[in-house]
Design a protein around this motif. Sequence first.
Motif, PDB file in Angstrom:
ATOM      1  N   HIS A  70      50.358  24.403  79.590  1.00 54.72           N
ATOM      2  CA  HIS A  70      50.684  25.203  78.405  1.00 54.72           C
ATOM      3  C   HIS A  70      49.555  26.182  78.085  1.00 54.72           C
ATOM      4  O   HIS A  70      49.814  27.335  77.722  1.00 54.72           O
ATOM      5  N   LEU A  73      49.675  28.985  80.563  1.00 57.16           N
ATOM      6  CA  LEU A  73      50.809  29.878  80.331  1.00 57.16           C
ATOM      7  C   LEU A  73      50.471  30.976  79.328  1.00 57.16           C
ATOM      8  O   LEU A  73      51.070  32.055  79.361  1.00 57.16           O
ATOM      9  N   GLU A  74      49.489  30.727  78.459  1.00 55.39           N
ATOM     10  CA  GLU A  74      49.060  31.772  77.526  1.00 55.39           C
ATOM     11  C   GLU A  74      48.425  32.945  78.269  1.00 55.39           C
ATOM     12  O   GLU A  74      48.398  34.057  77.765  1.00 55.39           O
ATOM     13  N   THR A  76      49.473  33.782  81.375  1.00 53.85           N
ATOM     14  CA  THR A  76      50.482  34.260  82.326  1.00 53.85           C
ATOM     15  C   THR A  76      51.807  34.444  81.595  1.00 53.85           C
ATOM     16  O   THR A  76      52.707  33.615  81.695  1.00 53.85           O
ATOM     17  N   PRO A  77      51.952  35.549  80.836  1.00 49.14           N
ATOM     18  CA  PRO A  77      53.121  35.705  79.976  1.00 49.14           C
ATOM     19  C   PRO A  77      54.464  35.751  80.714  1.00 49.14           C
ATOM     20  O   PRO A  77      55.462  35.247  80.180  1.00 49.14           O
ATOM     21  N   ALA A  78      54.525  36.284  81.899  1.00 47.06           N
ATOM     22  CA  ALA A  78      55.801  36.322  82.627  1.00 47.06           C
ATOM     23  C   ALA A  78      56.231  34.919  83.022  1.00 47.06           C
ATOM     24  O   ALA A  78      57.407  34.546  82.909  1.00 47.06           O
ATOM     25  N   LYS A  80      55.278  32.164  81.513  1.00 48.76           N
ATOM     26  CA  LYS A  80      55.594  31.479  80.254  1.00 48.76           C
ATOM     27  C   LYS A  80      57.032  31.776  79.847  1.00 48.76           C
ATOM     28  O   LYS A  80      57.780  30.872  79.479  1.00 48.76           O
ATOM     29  N   GLU A  81      57.438  33.031  79.914  1.00 49.61           N
ATOM     30  CA  GLU A  81      58.793  33.416  79.535  1.00 49.61           C
ATOM     31  C   GLU A  81      59.829  32.753  80.453  1.00 49.61           C
ATOM     32  O   GLU A  81      60.860  32.266  79.990  1.00 49.61           O
ATOM     33  N   ALA A  82      59.533  32.681  81.758  1.00 47.71           N
ATOM     34  CA  ALA A  82      60.462  32.064  82.700  1.00 47.71           C
ATOM     35  C   ALA A  82      60.650  30.575  82.416  1.00 47.71           C
ATOM     36  O   ALA A  82      61.761  30.048  82.528  1.00 47.71           O
ATOM     37  N   LEU A  84      59.690  28.830  79.408  1.00 49.24           N
ATOM     38  CA  LEU A  84      59.918  28.436  78.018  1.00 49.24           C
ATOM     39  C   LEU A  84      60.922  29.302  77.276  1.00 49.24           C
ATOM     40  O   LEU A  84      61.335  28.951  76.176  1.00 49.24           O
ATOM     41  N   GLY A  85      61.302  30.420  77.874  1.00 43.32           N
ATOM     42  CA  GLY A  85      62.300  31.295  77.241  1.00 43.32           C
ATOM     43  C   GLY A  85      61.824  32.134  76.121  1.00 43.32           C
ATOM     44  O   GLY A  85      60.885  32.258  75.542  1.00 43.32           O
TER      45      GLY A  85
END
Length: 85
Positions: A70, A73-74, A76-78, A80-82, A84-85
Motif C-alpha cells: 500500500h 502504491l502511493e 505508483t499511481p497507475a 494503484k488505480e489498477a 484499488l480502482g
Amino acid sequence: MAKAATPWGSAAVIEELSLPQRVGERRFASLVQLLETPKGERFVRFAYSTGGTARRGPVTFRTRDLERLHEALERTPALKEALLG
C-alpha cells in the motif's frame, strides 16, 4: 476448512475470491485467498487454478508485506488505480 501450503508452512483458507477467465479455448480462474496460519499470521495469496487447485507457484504476501505494498502504491499511481480502482 480448506488448507493451503505456503513457504511459511500450512495455512487455512479463510476467504477466497475466484475470477473465471478464458484464453482461447483454455479456461481457468484467478484466485485471491486470505490464509491464516495456526499461530494467527495472515497472508494473501494470488494464484490461478484449474479444477479448483492453485497452480504454478502462487505468489504469497504476509499482511505486513501488504502494508508495504500500500505504501509503494502511493509512488505508483497507475498501479494503484489498477488494483484499488
